[in-house]
Design a protein around this motif. Sequence first.
Motif, PDB file in Angstrom:
ATOM      1  N   PRO A 177     -15.101   1.060  20.344  1.00  0.00           N
ATOM      2  CA  PRO A 177     -14.276  -0.145  20.493  1.00  0.00           C
ATOM      3  C   PRO A 177     -13.401  -0.422  19.276  1.00  0.00           C
ATOM      4  CG  PRO A 177     -16.514  -0.556  21.272  1.00  0.00           C
ATOM      5  CD  PRO A 177     -16.533   0.781  20.593  1.00  0.00           C
ATOM      6  N   LEU A 178     -13.888  -0.107  18.078  1.00  0.00           N
ATOM      7  CA  LEU A 178     -13.080  -0.353  16.880  1.00  0.00           C
ATOM      8  C   LEU A 178     -11.859   0.549  16.849  1.00  0.00           C
ATOM      9  CD1 LEU A 178     -15.838  -0.777  14.155  1.00  0.00           C
ATOM     10  CD2 LEU A 178     -14.416  -2.560  15.177  1.00  0.00           C
ATOM     11  N   ARG A 179     -12.021   1.784  17.283  1.00  0.00           N
ATOM     12  CA  ARG A 179     -10.865   2.699  17.356  1.00  0.00           C
ATOM     13  C   ARG A 179      -9.850   2.183  18.360  1.00  0.00           C
ATOM     14  NH1 ARG A 179     -13.034   7.699  19.614  1.00  0.00           N
ATOM     15  NH2 ARG A 179     -12.494   6.761  21.610  1.00  0.00           N
ATOM     16  N   ALA A 180     -10.329   1.737  19.514  1.00  0.00           N
ATOM     17  CA  ALA A 180      -9.426   1.208  20.540  1.00  0.00           C
ATOM     18  C   ALA A 180      -8.727  -0.049  20.053  1.00  0.00           C
ATOM     19  CB  ALA A 180     -10.209   0.937  21.820  1.00  0.00           C
ATOM     20  N   GLU A 181      -9.456  -0.936  19.380  1.00  0.00           N
ATOM     21  CA  GLU A 181      -8.871  -2.177  18.877  1.00  0.00           C
ATOM     22  C   GLU A 181      -7.761  -1.892  17.868  1.00  0.00           C
ATOM     23  OE1 GLU A 181     -10.930  -6.250  17.476  1.00  0.00           O
ATOM     24  OE2 GLU A 181     -11.045  -4.641  15.980  1.00  0.00           O
ATOM     25  N   ALA A 182      -7.918  -0.811  17.109  1.00  0.00           N
ATOM     26  CA  ALA A 182      -6.901  -0.434  16.115  1.00  0.00           C
ATOM     27  C   ALA A 182      -5.713   0.281  16.742  1.00  0.00           C
ATOM     28  CB  ALA A 182      -7.526   0.451  15.035  1.00  0.00           C
ATOM     29  N   GLY A 183      -5.779   0.579  18.044  1.00  0.00           N
ATOM     30  CA  GLY A 183      -4.674   1.259  18.715  1.00  0.00           C
ATOM     31  C   GLY A 183      -4.582   2.733  18.385  1.00  0.00           C
TER      32      GLY A 183
END
Length: 412
Positions: A177-183
Amino acid sequence: MPPAPDLFTDALVVGGGLVGLTSAIALAHAGLSVILVDDVAPEASLAPTFDGRATAIAHASCQLYRALGLYDGLAADGQPILDIRVSDGRPGEKPSPLSLHFHAADIGSDPFGLMVENRHARFVLNRAIAGLPAITTIAPARVTGTRRGGAGASATLADGRTIAARLIVACDGRLSPLRAEAGIRTIGWRYPQVGIVTTVEHERPHNGLAHEHFLPAGPFAILPLTGNRSSLVWTEASDLAPLLMRMDRADFDAELRRRFGDRFGAVHSVGPRFSYPLAFHVATRFADTRLALVGDAAHGLHPIAGQGLNLGLRDVAALAEVLADGIRIGLDAGDAELLARYERWRRLDSVIMGTVMDGLNRLFSTDLAPIRLARDLGLAAVERMPGLKRFFMHHARGTVGTLPRLLEGKPL
Protein backbone atom coordinates in the motif's frame (compact mmCIF):
# COMPACT_ATOMS: atom_id res chain seq x y z
CA MET A 1 -1.34 24.20 12.84
CA PRO A 2 -1.46 20.37 12.87
CA PRO A 3 -1.46 18.63 16.25
CA ALA A 4 1.82 17.27 17.58
CA PRO A 5 2.49 13.62 16.69
CA ASP A 6 1.99 10.98 19.33
CA LEU A 7 5.36 9.36 18.60
CA PHE A 8 8.61 10.34 16.88
CA THR A 9 11.32 8.14 15.38
CA ASP A 10 14.16 8.28 12.90
CA ALA A 11 12.83 5.35 10.84
CA LEU A 12 9.33 3.95 10.64
CA VAL A 13 9.44 0.38 9.32
CA VAL A 14 6.07 -0.81 8.04
CA GLY A 15 5.75 -4.59 7.80
CA GLY A 16 6.88 -7.30 10.20
CA GLY A 17 7.90 -10.11 7.87
CA LEU A 18 11.43 -11.48 7.86
CA VAL A 19 12.72 -8.53 5.83
CA GLY A 20 10.87 -5.98 7.96
CA LEU A 21 12.14 -7.48 11.21
CA THR A 22 15.70 -7.61 9.87
CA SER A 23 15.39 -4.02 8.60
CA ALA A 24 14.42 -2.78 12.05
CA ILE A 25 17.39 -4.55 13.66
CA ALA A 26 19.89 -3.39 11.03
CA LEU A 27 18.73 0.23 11.21
CA ALA A 28 19.00 0.15 15.00
CA HIS A 29 22.59 -1.08 14.57
CA ALA A 30 23.11 1.85 12.16
CA GLY A 31 22.32 4.24 14.99
CA LEU A 32 18.67 5.05 14.21
CA SER A 33 15.67 4.94 16.49
CA VAL A 34 13.05 2.67 14.91
CA ILE A 35 9.32 2.10 15.22
CA LEU A 36 8.13 -1.16 13.65
CA VAL A 37 4.44 -1.38 12.73
CA ASP A 38 2.82 -4.63 11.65
CA ASP A 39 -0.76 -5.77 11.32
CA VAL A 40 -0.02 -9.13 12.98
CA ALA A 41 0.92 -9.54 16.63
CA PRO A 42 4.39 -11.12 17.00
CA GLU A 43 3.08 -14.11 18.93
CA ALA A 44 0.51 -14.90 16.22
CA SER A 45 3.22 -14.98 13.54
CA LEU A 46 5.07 -17.73 15.43
CA ALA A 47 2.29 -20.30 15.08
CA PRO A 48 3.18 -23.21 12.72
CA THR A 49 -0.07 -22.63 10.80
CA PHE A 50 0.77 -18.95 10.11
CA ASP A 51 3.67 -19.60 7.73
CA GLY A 52 4.73 -23.14 6.94
CA ARG A 53 7.57 -22.15 4.66
CA ALA A 54 11.28 -22.57 5.22
CA THR A 55 13.85 -20.21 3.79
CA ALA A 56 17.26 -20.73 2.23
CA ILE A 57 19.51 -18.11 3.80
CA ALA A 58 22.52 -17.79 1.49
CA HIS A 59 26.05 -17.55 2.86
CA ALA A 60 26.21 -13.76 2.37
CA SER A 61 22.91 -13.36 4.23
CA CYS A 62 24.30 -15.57 7.01
CA GLN A 63 27.19 -13.09 7.22
CA LEU A 64 24.66 -10.30 7.69
CA TYR A 65 23.07 -12.15 10.59
CA ARG A 66 26.53 -12.83 12.06
CA ALA A 67 27.28 -9.11 11.96
CA LEU A 68 23.96 -8.42 13.72
CA GLY A 69 24.65 -11.09 16.37
CA LEU A 70 21.79 -13.34 15.24
CA TYR A 71 23.43 -16.17 13.34
CA ASP A 72 23.88 -18.56 16.28
CA GLY A 73 20.18 -18.33 17.11
CA LEU A 74 19.21 -19.10 13.52
CA ALA A 75 21.75 -21.91 13.21
CA ALA A 76 20.42 -23.60 16.35
CA ASP A 77 17.34 -24.70 14.37
CA GLY A 78 18.90 -24.53 10.91
CA GLN A 79 20.27 -27.07 8.47
CA PRO A 80 23.47 -26.22 6.56
CA ILE A 81 23.26 -26.63 2.77
CA LEU A 82 26.36 -28.60 1.83
CA ASP A 83 25.54 -29.68 -1.72
CA ILE A 84 23.22 -28.56 -4.52
CA ARG A 85 22.08 -30.87 -7.30
CA VAL A 86 20.28 -29.63 -10.43
CA SER A 87 18.52 -32.23 -12.58
CA ASP A 88 15.84 -32.53 -15.24
CA GLY A 89 13.07 -35.08 -15.67
CA ARG A 90 9.40 -36.02 -15.82
CA PRO A 91 7.01 -37.21 -13.08
CA GLY A 92 7.32 -40.94 -12.50
CA GLU A 93 10.64 -41.21 -14.36
CA LYS A 94 14.21 -41.22 -13.15
CA PRO A 95 16.04 -37.89 -13.56
CA SER A 96 18.15 -37.37 -16.64
CA PRO A 97 21.71 -38.71 -16.13
CA LEU A 98 22.97 -35.32 -17.36
CA SER A 99 22.89 -33.20 -14.21
CA LEU A 100 24.87 -30.61 -12.30
CA HIS A 101 26.24 -31.06 -8.77
CA PHE A 102 27.77 -28.32 -6.61
CA HIS A 103 29.86 -29.15 -3.51
CA ALA A 104 30.32 -26.30 -1.03
CA ALA A 105 33.65 -27.80 0.05
CA ASP A 106 35.04 -27.08 -3.43
CA ILE A 107 35.15 -23.33 -2.73
CA GLY A 108 35.72 -23.14 1.02
CA SER A 109 34.84 -24.44 4.45
CA ASP A 110 31.47 -22.69 4.76
CA PRO A 111 28.20 -24.16 3.47
CA PHE A 112 26.18 -22.57 0.68
CA GLY A 113 23.81 -21.33 3.31
CA LEU A 114 21.31 -22.37 5.94
CA MET A 115 17.76 -23.70 5.68
CA VAL A 116 15.62 -22.25 8.47
CA GLU A 117 11.90 -22.67 9.05
CA ASN A 118 10.28 -19.25 8.92
CA ARG A 119 8.63 -19.58 12.32
CA HIS A 120 12.02 -20.22 13.93
CA ALA A 121 13.54 -17.25 12.12
CA ARG A 122 10.67 -15.03 13.31
CA PHE A 123 11.23 -16.16 16.89
CA VAL A 124 14.94 -15.28 16.76
CA LEU A 125 14.30 -11.89 15.14
CA ASN A 126 11.45 -10.94 17.50
CA ARG A 127 13.57 -11.92 20.49
CA ALA A 128 16.39 -9.69 19.21
CA ILE A 129 14.01 -6.76 18.72
CA ALA A 130 12.69 -7.13 22.26
CA GLY A 131 16.27 -6.69 23.50
CA LEU A 132 17.02 -3.52 21.50
CA PRO A 133 15.93 -0.30 23.29
CA ALA A 134 16.14 1.65 20.01
CA ILE A 135 13.19 -0.32 18.56
CA THR A 136 9.55 0.12 19.51
CA THR A 137 7.07 -2.40 18.11
CA ILE A 138 3.42 -1.49 17.56
CA ALA A 139 1.42 -4.59 16.61
CA PRO A 140 -1.19 -5.42 15.70
CA ALA A 141 -1.62 -2.05 14.03
CA ARG A 142 -2.20 -0.72 10.55
CA VAL A 143 -0.94 2.40 8.77
CA THR A 144 -3.90 4.08 7.05
CA GLY A 145 -2.03 6.94 5.39
CA THR A 146 1.21 8.89 5.26
CA ARG A 147 2.43 12.38 4.53
CA ARG A 148 5.94 13.00 3.24
CA GLY A 149 7.75 16.24 2.51
CA GLY A 150 11.07 17.98 2.70
CA ALA A 151 10.77 18.63 6.44
CA GLY A 152 9.82 15.07 7.43
CA ALA A 153 7.21 12.34 7.19
CA SER A 154 4.29 11.17 9.26
CA ALA A 155 1.97 8.18 9.36
CA THR A 156 -1.49 7.74 10.78
CA LEU A 157 -2.52 4.46 12.37
CA ALA A 158 -6.00 2.97 12.26
CA ASP A 159 -6.47 3.80 15.95
CA GLY A 160 -5.83 7.49 15.23
CA ARG A 161 -2.31 7.77 16.59
CA THR A 162 0.28 9.60 14.49
CA ILE A 163 3.97 8.85 14.11
CA ALA A 164 6.48 11.42 12.87
CA ALA A 165 9.61 10.02 11.19
CA ARG A 166 12.58 11.14 9.16
CA LEU A 167 12.20 8.09 6.90
CA ILE A 168 9.51 5.51 6.13
CA VAL A 169 10.75 2.05 5.14
CA ALA A 170 8.14 0.08 3.19
CA CYS A 171 8.46 -3.64 3.95
CA ASP A 172 4.75 -4.17 3.38
CA GLY A 173 4.86 -6.87 0.73
CA ARG A 174 4.21 -7.45 -2.94
CA LEU A 175 0.99 -5.43 -2.98
CA SER A 176 2.61 -2.65 -0.86
CA PRO A 177 0.00 0.00 0.00
CA LEU A 178 2.84 2.45 0.69
CA ARG A 179 4.24 1.92 -2.80
CA ALA A 180 0.80 2.47 -4.31
CA GLU A 181 0.20 5.58 -2.19
CA ALA A 182 3.48 7.03 -3.48
CA GLY A 183 2.37 6.44 -7.09
CA ILE A 184 5.27 4.10 -7.83
CA ARG A 185 4.38 1.67 -10.62
CA THR A 186 5.60 -1.89 -11.02
CA ILE A 187 6.54 -3.93 -14.06
CA GLY A 188 5.63 -7.59 -13.86
CA TRP A 189 3.43 -10.51 -14.73
CA ARG A 190 1.73 -13.53 -13.27
CA TYR A 191 2.99 -17.02 -14.03
CA PRO A 192 0.52 -19.80 -14.92
CA GLN A 193 1.95 -21.58 -11.89
CA VAL A 194 1.28 -22.02 -8.19
CA GLY A 195 3.84 -22.85 -5.51
CA ILE A 196 2.82 -25.64 -3.15
CA VAL A 197 4.82 -25.75 0.07
CA THR A 198 4.91 -28.50 2.67
CA THR A 199 7.33 -30.45 4.83
CA VAL A 200 8.18 -34.08 4.13
CA GLU A 201 9.83 -36.82 6.16
CA HIS A 202 12.00 -39.42 4.46
CA GLU A 203 13.62 -42.69 5.38
CA ARG A 204 17.25 -41.87 4.59
CA PRO A 205 19.26 -38.77 5.55
CA HIS A 206 19.68 -35.96 3.04
CA ASN A 207 23.23 -35.12 4.19
CA GLY A 208 22.64 -31.43 3.57
CA LEU A 209 21.70 -31.85 -0.10
CA ALA A 210 19.38 -29.33 -1.77
CA HIS A 211 17.92 -30.76 -4.97
CA GLU A 212 16.38 -28.57 -7.68
CA HIS A 213 14.57 -31.05 -9.93
CA PHE A 214 13.02 -29.48 -13.02
CA LEU A 215 9.73 -30.96 -14.24
CA PRO A 216 7.52 -29.84 -17.14
CA ALA A 217 5.24 -27.84 -14.82
CA GLY A 218 8.18 -26.08 -13.14
CA PRO A 219 10.89 -26.63 -10.53
CA PHE A 220 10.39 -29.18 -7.76
CA ALA A 221 12.75 -28.12 -4.97
CA ILE A 222 13.71 -30.48 -2.15
CA LEU A 223 15.46 -28.43 0.52
CA PRO A 224 17.08 -29.99 3.61
CA LEU A 225 15.74 -29.35 7.09
CA THR A 226 16.96 -30.69 10.42
CA GLY A 227 16.58 -34.44 10.89
CA ASN A 228 15.30 -36.65 8.09
CA ARG A 229 13.05 -33.85 6.85
CA SER A 230 12.98 -31.61 3.81
CA SER A 231 11.01 -28.55 2.80
CA LEU A 232 9.21 -29.07 -0.48
CA VAL A 233 8.59 -26.17 -2.89
CA TRP A 234 6.52 -27.73 -5.65
CA THR A 235 5.75 -25.55 -8.68
CA GLU A 236 2.63 -26.77 -10.43
CA ALA A 237 0.32 -25.55 -13.19
CA SER A 238 -2.34 -23.17 -11.89
CA ASP A 239 -5.23 -25.35 -13.08
CA LEU A 240 -3.86 -28.50 -11.39
CA ALA A 241 -2.67 -27.02 -8.10
CA PRO A 242 -6.15 -26.62 -6.52
CA LEU A 243 -6.84 -30.32 -7.11
CA LEU A 244 -3.58 -31.26 -5.40
CA MET A 245 -4.41 -28.99 -2.47
CA ARG A 246 -7.81 -30.71 -2.02
CA MET A 247 -6.43 -34.27 -2.09
CA ASP A 248 -6.38 -36.36 1.05
CA ARG A 249 -2.95 -37.16 2.42
CA ALA A 250 -2.67 -40.60 0.81
CA ASP A 251 -3.43 -39.33 -2.70
CA PHE A 252 -1.26 -36.24 -2.26
CA ASP A 253 1.65 -38.37 -1.07
CA ALA A 254 1.26 -40.67 -4.06
CA GLU A 255 1.61 -37.68 -6.41
CA LEU A 256 4.48 -36.38 -4.32
CA ARG A 257 6.37 -39.68 -4.62
CA ARG A 258 5.98 -39.67 -8.41
CA ARG A 259 7.98 -36.45 -8.46
CA PHE A 260 10.22 -36.93 -5.42
CA GLY A 261 11.56 -40.35 -6.41
CA ASP A 262 13.32 -42.78 -4.10
CA ARG A 263 16.58 -40.89 -3.53
CA PHE A 264 15.87 -40.67 0.22
CA GLY A 265 13.84 -43.86 0.59
CA ALA A 266 10.19 -43.86 1.67
CA VAL A 267 8.74 -40.34 1.88
CA HIS A 268 5.50 -38.78 3.12
CA SER A 269 4.21 -35.29 3.84
CA VAL A 270 3.82 -33.97 7.37
CA GLY A 271 2.13 -30.83 8.60
CA PRO A 272 -0.08 -28.45 6.63
CA ARG A 273 0.13 -27.56 2.94
CA PHE A 274 0.29 -24.00 1.72
CA SER A 275 -0.12 -22.61 -1.79
CA TYR A 276 0.96 -19.29 -3.28
CA PRO A 277 0.35 -17.82 -6.74
CA LEU A 278 3.65 -17.11 -8.47
CA ALA A 279 4.51 -13.80 -10.10
CA PHE A 280 7.35 -11.46 -10.97
CA HIS A 281 7.44 -7.72 -10.35
CA VAL A 282 9.94 -4.92 -9.92
CA ALA A 283 9.16 -1.35 -8.91
CA THR A 284 10.06 1.41 -11.37
CA ARG A 285 11.60 3.30 -8.45
CA PHE A 286 12.92 2.03 -5.12
CA ALA A 287 12.70 5.38 -3.35
CA ASP A 288 10.60 8.52 -3.15
CA THR A 289 10.54 11.52 -0.85
CA ARG A 290 11.46 10.12 2.59
CA LEU A 291 10.42 6.63 1.49
CA ALA A 292 12.50 3.52 0.73
CA LEU A 293 11.05 0.31 -0.72
CA VAL A 294 12.67 -2.86 0.64
CA GLY A 295 12.12 -6.55 -0.08
CA ASP A 296 8.88 -7.60 -1.76
CA ALA A 297 7.68 -4.00 -1.84
CA ALA A 298 10.50 -3.38 -4.33
CA HIS A 299 10.69 -6.71 -6.18
CA GLY A 300 9.29 -10.23 -6.29
CA LEU A 301 10.90 -13.23 -7.96
CA HIS A 302 9.95 -16.70 -9.03
CA PRO A 303 11.15 -19.03 -6.22
CA ILE A 304 13.15 -21.13 -8.70
CA ALA A 305 16.46 -20.65 -6.86
CA GLY A 306 15.23 -19.47 -3.47
CA GLN A 307 16.66 -15.97 -3.93
CA GLY A 308 13.65 -13.86 -2.90
CA LEU A 309 14.52 -13.31 0.77
CA ASN A 310 18.22 -13.02 0.01
CA LEU A 311 17.54 -10.25 -2.50
CA GLY A 312 15.52 -8.46 0.17
CA LEU A 313 18.35 -8.86 2.69
CA ARG A 314 20.71 -7.27 0.18
CA ASP A 315 18.32 -4.29 0.21
CA VAL A 316 18.44 -4.22 4.02
CA ALA A 317 22.23 -4.30 4.12
CA ALA A 318 22.59 -1.60 1.47
CA LEU A 319 20.04 0.74 3.09
CA ALA A 320 21.57 0.31 6.54
CA GLU A 321 25.06 1.08 5.19
CA VAL A 322 23.94 4.13 3.22
CA LEU A 323 22.12 5.55 6.25
CA ALA A 324 24.91 4.73 8.70
CA ASP A 325 27.44 6.50 6.48
CA GLY A 326 25.14 9.49 6.03
CA ILE A 327 24.41 9.86 9.73
CA ARG A 328 28.14 9.86 10.51
CA ILE A 329 28.58 13.02 8.47
CA GLY A 330 25.49 14.67 9.90
CA LEU A 331 22.90 13.97 7.20
CA ASP A 332 19.22 13.37 7.87
CA ALA A 333 18.12 9.71 7.58
CA GLY A 334 15.59 10.78 4.96
CA ASP A 335 18.10 12.79 2.90
CA ALA A 336 17.24 12.60 -0.80
CA GLU A 337 20.81 11.90 -1.90
CA LEU A 338 21.13 8.99 0.53
CA LEU A 339 17.94 7.46 -0.84
CA ALA A 340 19.15 8.03 -4.40
CA ARG A 341 22.36 6.19 -3.57
CA TYR A 342 20.34 3.29 -2.14
CA GLU A 343 18.23 3.12 -5.29
CA ARG A 344 21.24 3.16 -7.62
CA TRP A 345 22.86 0.39 -5.63
CA ARG A 346 19.87 -1.93 -5.48
CA ARG A 347 17.62 -1.49 -8.50
CA LEU A 348 19.96 -2.77 -11.23
CA ASP A 349 20.88 -5.86 -9.18
CA SER A 350 17.19 -6.59 -8.61
CA VAL A 351 16.29 -6.22 -12.29
CA ILE A 352 19.15 -8.51 -13.35
CA MET A 353 18.30 -11.16 -10.75
CA GLY A 354 14.61 -11.06 -11.64
CA THR A 355 15.32 -11.38 -15.34
CA VAL A 356 17.66 -14.34 -14.81
CA MET A 357 15.17 -16.17 -12.58
CA ASP A 358 12.38 -15.53 -15.09
CA GLY A 359 14.51 -16.87 -17.93
CA LEU A 360 15.46 -20.00 -16.01
CA ASN A 361 11.84 -20.73 -15.17
CA ARG A 362 10.79 -20.35 -18.81
CA LEU A 363 13.71 -22.47 -20.04
CA PHE A 364 13.06 -25.35 -17.67
CA SER A 365 9.24 -25.25 -17.55
CA THR A 366 8.77 -26.86 -20.96
CA ASP A 367 8.70 -30.45 -22.17
CA LEU A 368 9.69 -29.86 -25.80
CA ALA A 369 12.25 -32.53 -26.72
CA PRO A 370 14.81 -30.23 -28.46
CA ILE A 371 14.77 -27.79 -25.53
CA ARG A 372 15.05 -30.61 -22.99
CA LEU A 373 18.05 -32.01 -24.83
CA ALA A 374 19.73 -28.61 -25.08
CA ARG A 375 19.32 -27.78 -21.39
CA ASP A 376 20.48 -31.26 -20.30
CA LEU A 377 23.58 -30.89 -22.45
CA GLY A 378 24.08 -27.45 -20.94
CA LEU A 379 23.95 -28.86 -17.38
CA ALA A 380 26.42 -31.57 -18.36
CA ALA A 381 28.75 -28.99 -19.95
CA VAL A 382 28.81 -26.79 -16.84
CA GLU A 383 29.48 -29.90 -14.73
CA ARG A 384 32.71 -30.38 -16.68
CA MET A 385 33.89 -26.75 -16.51
CA PRO A 386 35.41 -26.09 -13.05
CA GLY A 387 35.81 -22.35 -13.53
CA LEU A 388 32.19 -21.85 -14.55
CA LYS A 389 31.01 -24.14 -11.74
CA ARG A 390 32.87 -22.02 -9.19
CA PHE A 391 31.24 -18.88 -10.62
CA PHE A 392 27.76 -20.37 -10.19
CA MET A 393 28.65 -21.57 -6.69
CA HIS A 394 29.67 -18.06 -5.67
CA HIS A 395 26.32 -16.84 -7.03
CA ALA A 396 24.53 -19.44 -4.91
CA ARG A 397 26.43 -18.15 -1.86
CA GLY A 398 25.46 -14.55 -2.72
CA THR A 399 29.08 -13.41 -2.81
CA VAL A 400 29.16 -11.88 -6.30
CA GLY A 401 29.12 -8.14 -6.96
CA THR A 402 29.70 -5.11 -4.74
CA LEU A 403 28.55 -6.27 -1.32
CA PRO A 404 27.46 -4.06 1.57
CA ARG A 405 29.61 -4.43 4.67
CA LEU A 406 26.99 -6.45 6.54
CA LEU A 407 26.99 -9.10 3.79
CA GLU A 408 30.73 -9.49 4.37
CA GLY A 409 30.13 -10.02 8.07
CA LYS A 410 31.53 -6.57 8.93
CA PRO A 411 29.89 -4.08 11.32
CA LEU A 412 28.30 -0.91 10.05
